[in-house]
Design a protein around this motif. Sequence first.
Motif, PDB file in Angstrom:
ATOM      1  N   GLU A 157       0.838  -1.198   0.000  1.00 34.46           N
ATOM      2  CA  GLU A 157       0.000   0.000   0.000  1.00 34.46           C
ATOM      3  C   GLU A 157       0.878   1.255   0.000  1.00 34.46           C
ATOM      4  O   GLU A 157       1.955   1.285   0.606  1.00 34.46           O
ATOM      5  CB  GLU A 157      -0.897   0.025   1.236  1.00 34.46           C
ATOM      6  CG  GLU A 157      -1.978  -1.049   1.232  1.00 34.46           C
ATOM      7  CD  GLU A 157      -3.106  -0.733   0.253  1.00 34.46           C
ATOM      8  OE1 GLU A 157      -3.189   0.436  -0.209  1.00 34.46           O
ATOM      9  OE2 GLU A 157      -3.892  -1.638  -0.052  1.00 34.46           O
ATOM     10  N   ARG A 163      -7.956  11.790   0.063  1.00 33.73           N
ATOM     11  CA  ARG A 163      -8.123  11.521   1.497  1.00 33.73           C
ATOM     12  C   ARG A 163      -8.128  10.037   1.821  1.00 33.73           C
ATOM     13  O   ARG A 163      -7.835   9.642   2.939  1.00 33.73           O
ATOM     14  CB  ARG A 163      -9.407  12.172   2.006  1.00 33.73           C
ATOM     15  CG  ARG A 163      -9.378  13.695   1.984  1.00 33.73           C
ATOM     16  CD  ARG A 163     -10.646  14.260   2.581  1.00 33.73           C
ATOM     17  NE  ARG A 163     -10.606  15.714   2.629  1.00 33.73           N
ATOM     18  CZ  ARG A 163     -11.594  16.467   3.106  1.00 33.73           C
ATOM     19  NH1 ARG A 163     -12.693  15.888   3.580  1.00 33.73           N
ATOM     20  NH2 ARG A 163     -11.496  17.783   3.109  1.00 33.73           N
ATOM     21  N   SER A 164      -8.496   9.215   0.855  1.00 34.38           N
ATOM     22  CA  SER A 164      -8.572   7.785   1.121  1.00 34.38           C
ATOM     23  C   SER A 164      -8.368   7.010  -0.168  1.00 34.38           C
ATOM     24  O   SER A 164      -8.532   7.541  -1.279  1.00 34.38           O
ATOM     25  CB  SER A 164      -9.931   7.412   1.716  1.00 34.38           C
ATOM     26  OG  SER A 164     -10.951   7.538   0.733  1.00 34.38           O
ATOM     27  N   ASN A 165      -8.002   5.750  -0.054  1.00 28.29           N
ATOM     28  CA  ASN A 165      -7.834   4.899  -1.219  1.00 28.29           C
ATOM     29  C   ASN A 165      -9.159   4.683  -1.942  1.00 28.29           C
ATOM     30  O   ASN A 165      -9.187   4.508  -3.160  1.00 28.29           O
ATOM     31  CB  ASN A 165      -7.232   3.555  -0.800  1.00 28.29           C
ATOM     32  CG  ASN A 165      -5.764   3.672  -0.436  1.00 28.29           C
ATOM     33  OD1 ASN A 165      -5.008   4.366  -1.119  1.00 28.29           O
ATOM     34  ND2 ASN A 165      -5.348   3.002   0.623  1.00 28.29           N
ATOM     35  N   GLU A 166     -10.263   4.682  -1.221  1.00 30.89           N
ATOM     36  CA  GLU A 166     -11.576   4.517  -1.853  1.00 30.89           C
ATOM     37  C   GLU A 166     -11.905   5.705  -2.750  1.00 30.89           C
ATOM     38  O   GLU A 166     -12.468   5.551  -3.828  1.00 30.89           O
ATOM     39  CB  GLU A 166     -12.651   4.330  -0.784  1.00 30.89           C
ATOM     40  CG  GLU A 166     -12.551   3.023  -0.020  1.00 30.89           C
ATOM     41  CD  GLU A 166     -12.578   1.815  -0.924  1.00 30.89           C
ATOM     42  OE1 GLU A 166     -13.402   1.809  -1.868  1.00 30.89           O
ATOM     43  OE2 GLU A 166     -11.799   0.880  -0.698  1.00 30.89           O
ATOM     44  N   GLN A 167     -11.556   6.919  -2.296  1.00 33.23           N
ATOM     45  CA  GLN A 167     -11.755   8.098  -3.142  1.00 33.23           C
ATOM     46  C   GLN A 167     -10.870   8.034  -4.373  1.00 33.23           C
ATOM     47  O   GLN A 167     -11.284   8.428  -5.475  1.00 33.23           O
ATOM     48  CB  GLN A 167     -11.460   9.366  -2.345  1.00 33.23           C
ATOM     49  CG  GLN A 167     -12.530   9.739  -1.337  1.00 33.23           C
ATOM     50  CD  GLN A 167     -12.224  11.041  -0.627  1.00 33.23           C
ATOM     51  OE1 GLN A 167     -11.074  11.406  -0.445  1.00 33.23           O
ATOM     52  NE2 GLN A 167     -13.267  11.731  -0.211  1.00 33.23           N
ATOM     53  N   PRO A 193      -2.563   7.475  -0.154  1.00 34.63           N
ATOM     54  CA  PRO A 193      -3.560   7.811  -1.175  1.00 34.63           C
ATOM     55  C   PRO A 193      -3.290   9.164  -1.813  1.00 34.63           C
ATOM     56  O   PRO A 193      -2.632  10.020  -1.231  1.00 34.63           O
ATOM     57  CB  PRO A 193      -4.873   7.816  -0.393  1.00 34.63           C
ATOM     58  CG  PRO A 193      -4.472   8.103   1.017  1.00 34.63           C
ATOM     59  CD  PRO A 193      -3.137   7.450   1.201  1.00 34.63           C
TER      60      PRO A 193
END
Length: 243
Positions: A176, A182-186, A179
């Motif tokens: 990992e 703000r996040s890996n999902e974003q 990011p």
Amino acid sequence: MQDYLVFQLYGPMASWGQAAVGGDRPTGLFPGRSSVLGLLGAALGIKRDNAPELTALAESILISVKQVVPSSLVRDYHTTQVPSHSKKVTHLSRKSEVTGTDLNTILSSRDYRCDGRWVIALSLAESAGYTLEQLRQALLQPVFALSLGRKSCPPALPLAPRVVTVESLRQALDQEFPPLTRSNEQDKLWLGHTGLVTYYWEGDKSQLAGANALTTQPWDVPLSRERWQFSQRVLHQITMEET
């Protein structure tokens, strides 16, 4: 357990050169062997005409790639002025090329990968002339500016190189990184992540996916910078859902 040097490549534009015919300059989906060696050579300060050191670097490492997002294709209609070829004149700069009066216009199309993100894992060959730590330090403090295939495509994030000791190649490639947002999902939403990732590796086919992998033979092993010659290598790849 195996040691790997792992780092990321991300940029709004990248161009991973492939065989060019006429005015077309295509790009691959991922950085091939010649692209990664060029990046490392720039970091180490090896000039393009230094064939012995480039060969020593090429013989030192095995390269694996994880394509995190597929990116999108962008095509640029490109025009440039160049002087007529002359064996008596060697141009050492762009300024020297365009100061003459005998100029010609070359038309070409150049392809780029937009918003691509890749993870690179390097392991040492038996005849390695470098250590992973030397390569890591070079990526942290490169001698020449780094680019993603073309000078006009600089990395948009730090490469964040690290040496890891893991049980498998996949564990190395699944490292990992911080990011973009703000996040890996974003990041996945913004970059258009499909939920699938593709692994490319050379060496033992069974070290990542075994019989399920596809084997190809790309022409991306540099032989001669002066003559622009390349040879083939055996490369394995597999696409799967990200876990």
